[in-house]
Design a protein around this motif. Structure first.
Motif, short mmCIF file in Angstrom:
data_model
loop_
_atom_site.label_atom_id
_atom_site.label_comp_id
_atom_site.label_asym_id
_atom_site.label_seq_id
_atom_site.Cartn_x
_atom_site.Cartn_y
_atom_site.Cartn_z
N VAL A 54 45.29 -10.71 -49.39
CA VAL A 54 46.15 -11.73 -50.03
C VAL A 54 47.08 -11.07 -51.04
CG1 VAL A 54 46.12 -13.76 -51.54
CG2 VAL A 54 44.58 -13.64 -49.57
N ALA A 55 46.56 -10.09 -51.79
CA ALA A 55 47.36 -9.41 -52.81
C ALA A 55 48.56 -8.67 -52.20
CB ALA A 55 46.49 -8.42 -53.60
N ILE A 56 48.43 -8.23 -50.96
CA ILE A 56 49.56 -7.52 -50.34
C ILE A 56 50.43 -8.46 -49.51
CG2 ILE A 56 48.44 -5.28 -50.41
CD1 ILE A 56 47.90 -5.59 -47.37
N GLY A 57 50.15 -9.77 -49.60
CA GLY A 57 51.04 -10.75 -48.99
C GLY A 57 50.56 -11.39 -47.70
N VAL A 58 49.33 -11.13 -47.30
CA VAL A 58 48.80 -11.77 -46.09
C VAL A 58 48.42 -13.21 -46.44
CG1 VAL A 58 46.96 -11.68 -44.35
CG2 VAL A 58 47.95 -9.55 -45.24
N PRO A 59 48.82 -14.19 -45.61
CA PRO A 59 48.42 -15.58 -45.89
C PRO A 59 46.90 -15.72 -45.92
CG PRO A 59 50.10 -15.48 -44.17
CD PRO A 59 49.66 -14.07 -44.43
N GLN A 60 46.41 -16.62 -46.76
CA GLN A 60 44.97 -16.80 -46.99
C GLN A 60 44.19 -16.99 -45.69
OE1 GLN A 60 43.40 -16.84 -50.15
NE2 GLN A 60 41.46 -16.91 -49.09
N ASP A 61 44.66 -17.87 -44.80
CA ASP A 61 43.91 -18.14 -43.57
C ASP A 61 43.86 -16.90 -42.67
OD1 ASP A 61 46.68 -18.55 -43.14
OD2 ASP A 61 46.28 -19.75 -41.37
N VAL A 62 44.93 -16.16 -42.62
CA VAL A 62 44.96 -14.92 -41.83
C VAL A 62 44.06 -13.88 -42.48
CG1 VAL A 62 46.43 -13.05 -40.95
CG2 VAL A 62 47.27 -15.43 -40.95
N ALA A 63 44.10 -13.78 -43.79
CA ALA A 63 43.25 -12.83 -44.52
C ALA A 63 41.77 -13.11 -44.26
CB ALA A 63 43.56 -12.88 -46.01
N GLU A 64 41.40 -14.38 -44.27
CA GLU A 64 39.99 -14.74 -44.00
C GLU A 64 39.58 -14.29 -42.60
OE1 GLU A 64 37.61 -15.99 -45.90
OE2 GLU A 64 38.77 -16.60 -47.64
N THR A 65 40.45 -14.52 -41.62
CA THR A 65 40.14 -14.13 -40.24
C THR A 65 40.07 -12.62 -40.10
OG1 THR A 65 41.18 -16.13 -39.38
CG2 THR A 65 40.92 -14.30 -37.84
N ASP A 66 41.08 -11.93 -40.63
CA ASP A 66 41.11 -10.47 -40.51
C ASP A 66 39.94 -9.82 -41.24
OD1 ASP A 66 43.39 -10.71 -39.02
OD2 ASP A 66 44.75 -10.01 -40.58
N ALA A 67 39.54 -10.39 -42.36
CA ALA A 67 38.44 -9.82 -43.14
C ALA A 67 37.14 -9.84 -42.36
CB ALA A 67 38.28 -10.56 -44.46
N GLU A 68 36.99 -10.77 -41.43
CA GLU A 68 35.77 -10.83 -40.63
C GLU A 68 35.54 -9.54 -39.85
OE1 GLU A 68 33.23 -12.83 -40.60
OE2 GLU A 68 34.13 -14.22 -41.99
N GLY A 69 36.59 -8.88 -39.45
CA GLY A 69 36.43 -7.61 -38.75
C GLY A 69 36.44 -6.42 -39.69
N ILE A 70 37.37 -6.44 -40.64
CA ILE A 70 37.55 -5.30 -41.54
C ILE A 70 36.33 -5.08 -42.41
CG2 ILE A 70 38.92 -4.43 -43.48
CD1 ILE A 70 41.32 -6.00 -42.27
N GLU A 71 35.71 -6.15 -42.87
CA GLU A 71 34.61 -6.03 -43.84
C GLU A 71 33.45 -5.18 -43.33
OE1 GLU A 71 32.05 -10.09 -42.87
OE2 GLU A 71 33.68 -10.18 -44.30
N HIS A 72 33.30 -5.09 -42.03
CA HIS A 72 32.18 -4.31 -41.47
C HIS A 72 32.52 -2.84 -41.32
CE1 HIS A 72 30.20 -8.08 -40.72
NE2 HIS A 72 31.24 -8.51 -40.03
N HIS A 73 33.78 -2.50 -41.43
CA HIS A 73 34.21 -1.13 -41.20
C HIS A 73 34.69 -0.41 -42.44
CE1 HIS A 73 33.97 -1.52 -36.82
NE2 HIS A 73 34.32 -2.76 -37.04
N VAL A 74 34.94 -1.15 -43.51
CA VAL A 74 35.50 -0.55 -44.72
C VAL A 74 34.41 0.25 -45.45
CG1 VAL A 74 35.11 -2.58 -46.18
CG2 VAL A 74 36.97 -1.02 -46.71
N SER A 75 34.80 1.44 -45.91
CA SER A 75 33.84 2.31 -46.60
C SER A 75 33.72 1.92 -48.07
CB SER A 75 34.31 3.77 -46.50
OG SER A 75 35.49 3.94 -47.27
N GLU A 76 32.68 2.41 -48.68
CA GLU A 76 32.46 2.14 -50.11
C GLU A 76 33.59 2.70 -50.97
OE1 GLU A 76 30.95 0.15 -53.11
OE2 GLU A 76 30.18 0.00 -51.06
N PRO A 77 34.06 3.94 -50.71
CA PRO A 77 35.19 4.43 -51.52
C PRO A 77 36.44 3.56 -51.37
CG PRO A 77 34.13 6.27 -50.40
CD PRO A 77 33.52 5.00 -49.85
N THR A 78 36.69 3.06 -50.17
CA THR A 78 37.85 2.19 -49.97
C THR A 78 37.66 0.88 -50.71
OG1 THR A 78 38.33 3.22 -47.83
CG2 THR A 78 39.27 1.04 -48.22
N LEU A 79 36.47 0.31 -50.66
CA LEU A 79 36.20 -0.93 -51.40
C LEU A 79 36.41 -0.73 -52.89
CD1 LEU A 79 33.04 -2.49 -49.72
CD2 LEU A 79 35.32 -3.49 -49.86
#
Length: 155
Positions: free
Chosen positions: A119-144
């Motif tokens: 959302v901070a980089i401009g992704v609409p909230q509903d799209v961010a929620e959907t995209d996060a469902e996939g990204i959240e499982h792959h993001v590393s601790e340093p990236t978080l």
């Protein structure tokens, strides 16, 4: 028989340098591991959500919310039991163990950070929620941690 490398058109992007084989293999292993764990994480998070909002997580509710069959839910719940993340009671649904609750908190926190960053980089909230469902499982601790640090600068 030898093959001749294909010529690239002048407009094609330059070929990237390949990482060292062990590094590339480690990256792919991490991605495969994340995919395998993402299913269990989704179940744990949903079970916790159902308990918080409705007081109970039944297999039929899980199946409807995830769009899968009751048999698929039963098989996955058995995997969760073997992993020590849930237990169930006949005619009462599925309950998270302490380890399951800890995992649900971790997954939910990761999800929120990823959504907030998108959302901070401009992704609409509903799209961010959907995209996060996939990204959240792959993001590393340093990236978080980098996402969190960046988000703190915006607050």
């Amino acid at each position: 028989m030898t093959t001749t490398p294909r010529k690239r058109s002048a407009r094609a992007a330059p070929l990237p340098d390949l990482p060292a084989e062990p590094d590339q293999a480690a990256r792919h292993l991490r991605a495969r591991t994340a995919r395998a764990g993402s299913l269990l994480e989704d179940y744990v998070e949903l079970i916790d959500d159902l308990h918080v909002t409705g007081g109970e997580a039944r297999a039929a509710d899980i199946a409807r919310r995830l769009g899968v069959s009751h048999a698929t839910v039963s098989n996955t719940i058995n995997r969760l039991k073997l992993a020590g993340l849930v237990h169930s009671k006949p005619y009462r649904g599925v309950f998270l163990t302490e380890a399951g609750m800890a995992l649900a908190r971790t997954v939910r926190a990761r999800h929120r950070i990823v959504v907030d960053m998108l959302v901070a980089i401009g992704v609409p909230q509903d799209v961010a929620e959907t995209d996060a469902e996939g990204i959240e499982h792959h993001v590393s601790e340093p990236t978080l941690q980098a996402f969190e640090a960046f988000l703190q600068t915006l607050r």
